[in-house]
Design an enzyme around this catalytic site. Sequence first.
Site, PDB file in Angstrom:
ATOM      1  NE  ARG A 217      -3.673  -2.227   2.604  1.00 11.63           N
ATOM      2  CZ  ARG A 217      -3.452  -3.375   3.239  1.00 11.63           C
ATOM      3  NH1 ARG A 217      -2.286  -3.568   3.861  1.00 11.63           N
ATOM      4  NH2 ARG A 217      -4.367  -4.322   3.252  1.00 11.63           N
ATOM      5  CE  LYS A 241      -6.431  -2.452   5.505  1.00 17.43           C
ATOM      6  NZ  LYS A 241      -7.714  -2.514   4.770  1.00 17.43           N
ATOM      7  CG  HIS A 317      -5.164   0.451  -4.487  1.00 22.48           C
ATOM      8  ND1 HIS A 317      -4.861   0.069  -3.195  1.00 22.48           N
ATOM      9  CD2 HIS A 317      -6.228  -0.297  -4.857  1.00 22.48           C
ATOM     10  CE1 HIS A 317      -5.711  -0.857  -2.797  1.00 22.48           C
ATOM     11  NE2 HIS A 317      -6.556  -1.099  -3.790  1.00 22.48           N
ATOM     12  NE  ARG A 320      -3.468  -3.821  -1.497  1.00 20.03           N
ATOM     13  CZ  ARG A 320      -2.925  -4.605  -0.578  1.00 20.03           C
ATOM     14  NH1 ARG A 320      -1.602  -4.686  -0.468  1.00 20.03           N
ATOM     15  NH2 ARG A 320      -3.658  -5.305   0.261  1.00 20.03           N
ATOM     16  CG  HIS A 343      -6.297  -9.113  -0.377  1.00 27.31           C
ATOM     17  ND1 HIS A 343      -6.016  -9.806  -1.532  1.00 27.31           N
ATOM     18  CD2 HIS A 343      -6.085  -7.802  -0.671  1.00 27.31           C
ATOM     19  CE1 HIS A 343      -5.646  -8.955  -2.476  1.00 27.31           C
ATOM     20  NE2 HIS A 343      -5.672  -7.743  -1.963  1.00 27.31           N
ATOM     21  CE1 TYR A 352      -6.690  -7.094  -7.972  1.00 32.58           C
ATOM     22  CE2 TYR A 352      -6.843  -8.189  -5.850  1.00 32.58           C
ATOM     23  CZ  TYR A 352      -6.855  -7.038  -6.607  1.00 32.58           C
ATOM     24  OH  TYR A 352      -7.030  -5.825  -5.993  1.00 32.58           O
TER      25      TYR A 352
END
Length: 372
Positions: A217, A241, A317, A320, A343, A352
């Site tokens: 990120r 995060k 992003h 990413r 994730h 993806y």
Amino acid sequence: MESKNFKIHNKSSKPDNIVKSENELINKCLSIEAQLPDFMRDYFIFLKNSISLSSRHAYLNDIVFFCKYLISNTNITTAGTTKEISVEEFNRIKARDVNRFIGDYCSRYLINKTDTTVVMENHNRALARKKSSLVSLFKFLYRDEIIKKNITDGFNPIKLPKPQPDAIKKLEIDEVAIMLDAVEKGIGLTEKEKQYWEKTKLRDKAILILLTTYGLRLNELHQLNISSFNFNRGEFKIYRKRGKEVNMPLNQSVEKVIKTYLKEERPNPESISEEHRDALFLSLQKRRMSKLSIRKLVKKYTSIALDTTRESGYSPHKLRATAASSLIQYGFSIYDVQNLLDHDNVTTTQLYAAHKKNVKREIVKNFEWLEE
């Protein structure tokens, strides 16, 4: 707080730059809380201990925005400032008032500046976040018997579009090769851009390799320090995060570009101020690169790969997303990719996996029951 008076007494494992940035965000939260009514004080404590710092800041922004709306666009309150709104006035708020705020006012409103008027538009994803902030507030106030009714059941639903694999923007593997070729040789750059590229090409290459290898990120890359890397152990540390600390393994490509940049291009440590001396990626002014500078860098090189304008280049992003889909195309399982990219839900990673073009056709083609 002025930076010249700011000192860090850090006993945590986090580097000083992260502690400092978190403290700046905490101060922003406290500044917003000071604008809100005193009867919300326990709610502020609830936010502080239950959600991430960035989410806390976002929720508080949404709530003060709602309170300003109550003053300027409704007859619910006679308060002159958001701080003066009383609990009795908050008890008058009905679900329809919140629905009008989210569904009508927030979808499109104007901000008048000195010499211009800015039209602000929010689509369903942004509206859903604002709704979530208010649901959290009203449920807490009802639970703590500050307001008499739980009005959140009457809030209108907001339909979010189901993520579609075909809508995911990313670079294909051959486009990544074009991008890396551009940063190595300056191909596709204007004459003015080449002047900067000569001084920063090793830094730029290291940034792009990190983003496309690990799917970092923007905030994770921005926070990286020289001390984040332990080359003896073959790993580097990032902060995800919610303050999650993670050690990432180094591969040969990443280790090579980082070491080359540190040895051949990064300024001598003695010429860098103490505040920025440990920062991995520096601007030409010998300061930690800003997030905006990293965004512009990525858009520049991805626009070359996509053969489009600089404005149409991809954000960090999107790299990413590029990392996720490329790893899956190389044969790694979605669970391994989920773990690498952090994730929360494997269904995100599965989006993806759907990018493996013609995979069904290839499977069926190579699985014949009848011989010719």
